[in-house]
Motif scaffolding. Structure first.
Motif: not given
Length: 250
Positions: A40-62
């Motif tokens: 939270h404190k880092e000015a430049k975050k060491p990650f990026s979110i590429k996308g997400f989807s929900v299907k049949d009660s399953t969340l997929r996060l890239e």
């Protein structure tokens, strides 16, 4: 080592709507408190979110991780999750049977071994914008793209690159451009405007081509511009003949 991973979660029920802010919050909640607070404190975050989807009660996060120590911490947090994980108030749990997939990975050393390409093509998959004078600037100007990538590279890589903005301005030109602006909804109250489409770059100098080819390949992990931790600035770059350890390049 930059790595692209996919996580799967089983939801107790399917949410009516899911926003990038929800997924952003879930990412932080996966980790133990000390790691989450540091991120939270880092000015430049060491990650990026590429996308997400929900299907049949399953969340997929890239998502992509840019910091070496973060991947082992994510693996541990995923397979030994904290109690009470939820998203928009809905309980969820990791899908432990092949629920974490390492899709692509290249070390910073391997990225440095990328061959120079004097023609680069970058596809901006999700809206991409830059912060200029407190406004969103949704135009993919070469010096903005590569200055942004350079800053992230030098933050997380043990092999700093030197690249002056004037080098990019004088040594790089756009030879192909196709795209438009598009809204990116962050939550029920906030949206941003960014560019989506394809841009081709022509580089005059071999040494400059080497640096920009490294950064272009790095963009597959880092993303470009603002709000990459929400899913903006997702980029796909393919370089023929580039060093690879997975299916990242074509």
């Amino acid at each position: 080592m930059p790595v692209l991973v996919e996580l799967s979660f089983r939801l107790k029920k399917t949410p009516e709507v899911l926003y990038p802010t929800d997924v952003h919050g879930l990412f932080f909640s996966l980790f133990e408190e000390s790691i989450a607070q540091r991120l939270h404190k880092e000015a430049k975050k060491p990650f990026s979110i590429k996308g997400f989807s929900v299907k049949d009660s399953t969340l997929r996060l890239e998502l992509a991780l840019l910091e070496d120590g973060l991947y082992p911490a994510l693996i541990h947090s995923y397979y030994f999750p904290k109690e009470g994980l939820h998203i928009r108030g809905i309980p969820l749990s990791p899908t432990k049977d092949k629920g974490l997939k390492e899709k692509k990975a290249l070390s910073y050393q391997e990225l440095l071994e990328t061959l120079p390409h004097k023609r680069l093509q970058m596809e901006f998959v999700s809206p991409t914008a830059f912060n200029r004078f407190k406004f969103d600037y949704p135009f993919p100007e070469p010096h903005l793209i590569f200055s942004n990538l350079l800053s992230r590279w030098n933050t997380f890589s043990e092999f700093p690159l030197e690249l002056a903005e004037t080098e990019v301005l004088k040594g790089l030109m756009v030879y192909e451009f196709e795209g438009s602006t598009q809204e990116f909804i962050i939550d029920q109250r906030l949206k941003r405007i960014g560019f989506v489409g394809r841009v081709g770059f022509l580089i005059k100098d071999q040494e400059l081509a080497k640096k920009l080819s490294v950064l272009a390949l790095f963009s597959n992990f880092a993303g470009v511009g603002i709000k990459t931790t929400m899913g903006m600035g997702v980029v796909k770059t393919s370089l023929k003949g580039a060093i690879q350890r997975s299916d990242l390049v074509g």
